[in-house]
Design an enzyme around this catalytic site. Structure first.
Site, mmCIF file in Angstrom:
data_model
loop_
_atom_site.group_PDB
_atom_site.id
_atom_site.type_symbol
_atom_site.label_atom_id
_atom_site.label_comp_id
_atom_site.label_asym_id
_atom_site.label_seq_id
_atom_site.Cartn_x
_atom_site.Cartn_y
_atom_site.Cartn_z
ATOM 1 N N GLY A 137 0.807 -1.214 0.000
ATOM 2 C CA GLY A 137 0.000 0.000 0.000
ATOM 3 C C GLY A 137 0.845 1.271 0.000
ATOM 4 O O GLY A 137 2.026 1.250 0.318
ATOM 5 N N CYS A 138 0.197 2.403 -0.373
ATOM 6 C CA CYS A 138 0.895 3.698 -0.385
ATOM 7 C C CYS A 138 0.769 4.434 0.947
ATOM 8 O O CYS A 138 1.435 5.421 1.177
ATOM 9 C CB CYS A 138 0.350 4.596 -1.487
ATOM 10 S SG CYS A 138 1.001 4.183 -3.103
ATOM 11 N N VAL A 139 -0.161 3.980 1.794
ATOM 12 C CA VAL A 139 -0.308 4.674 3.087
ATOM 13 C C VAL A 139 -0.163 3.685 4.246
ATOM 14 O O VAL A 139 -0.303 2.489 4.054
ATOM 15 C CB VAL A 139 -1.667 5.391 3.231
ATOM 16 C CG1 VAL A 139 -1.709 6.598 2.331
ATOM 17 C CG2 VAL A 139 -2.809 4.465 2.954
#
Lengths: 105, 158
Positions: A103-105
């Site tokens: 994921g990016c977060v």
């Protein structure tokens, strides 16, 4: 796939050092990976993160985000960064024997 | 993985827009930097300040006018409720990806060790005070001080 030796135990890892076979993981191996990541001793607080990550991974098939670790796992963001300096989500996943978080977060 | 000396070690991210889609890219990049062990400063300027103003940070909206990528004509975009609708839709999609609301994201980025700064020139221009900002804001600084804290950093303008 590279093979790595942790205290005499041979395990397959990917190019970045994440375990390939989940079944290879045990707590002794986690301690050895942690040492390599610069964490000399896994405390009770570290284990809480590791066990929560493994549980989430088994249930959902992906490692939890930092937000999920905070809101569902009850591990404050500050504490997470202190426990696993230099990149908590990736480092904790590696020690927990999980694939690299995507994921990016 | 890049060689160690080529790795980015520090970033300074400027957030200058106050729409939801104007604020999030900078926040995601700042949080992502900390997740990679990269030092991060975030400098809020002009309408970007809305992201750290207590009264406004929970009410940021998607701009539905003047953005061809919205794929709706601007004449439709000006209708009452369009911006609110687009905002609800975007927030719903973000929640699915575990992207937090602005106020929670700001708290997470701060707790992750990033420094948050408000731009002094804009603070003065908008007649804002320290108490208008959320607690996570570290300081109100001039552009000169921003360059000082950015020593050795890559500067990213959003």
């Amino acid at each position: 796939m590279p093979v790595k030796d942790f205290n005499g135990k041979q395990v397959q890892v990917d190019d970045e050092g994440y375990l390939v076979n989940q079944a290879d993981w045990d707590e002794e191996l986690a301690k050895a990976i942690a040492k390599e990541e610069g964490i000399e001793e896994l405390t009770e607080a570290h284990w809480k993160v590791i066990h929560f990550m493994r549980k989430e991974y088994q249930e959902k098939g992906t490692a939890p985000s930092i937000r999920r670790l905070k809101n569902t796992g009850g591990i404050p963001v500050k504490e997470l960064y202190n426990l696993f300096p230099g990149g908590p989500a990736k480092k904790a996943a590696k020690i927990a024997g999980l694939p690299k978080p995507q994921g990016c977060v | 993985m890049p060689a160690n000396e080529d790795r980015i070690k520090k970033v300074s991210i400027i957030i200058s827009k106050g729409s939801l889609e104007g604020v999030y890219p900078g926040l995601i990049m700042a949080n992502g930097a900390r997740m990679e062990g990269i030092d991060a400063n975030v400098f809020f300027t002009f309408f970007g300040l809305d992201a750290i103003v207590k009264k406004r940070m929970k009410k940021l909206k998607v701009a539905t006018v003047g953005n061809p990528a919205m794929h709706i004509p601007s004449l439709i975009g000006i209708l009452p409720g369009m911006s609110a609708l687009a905002t609800i839709m975007m927030k719903r999609e973000m929640e699915k990806l575990d992207i937090p609301p602005v106020d929670e994201f700001i708290e997470m980025i701060h707790d992750a060790g990033a420094k948050l700064y408000a731009c002094k020139a804009t603070v003065d221009m908008f007649h804002l005070k320290r108490e208008d900002f959320c607690d996570e804001v570290d300081d109100i600084i001039t552009v000169g001080q921003f360059y000082e804290v950015s020593a050795g950093a890559q500067i990213i303008f959003t």
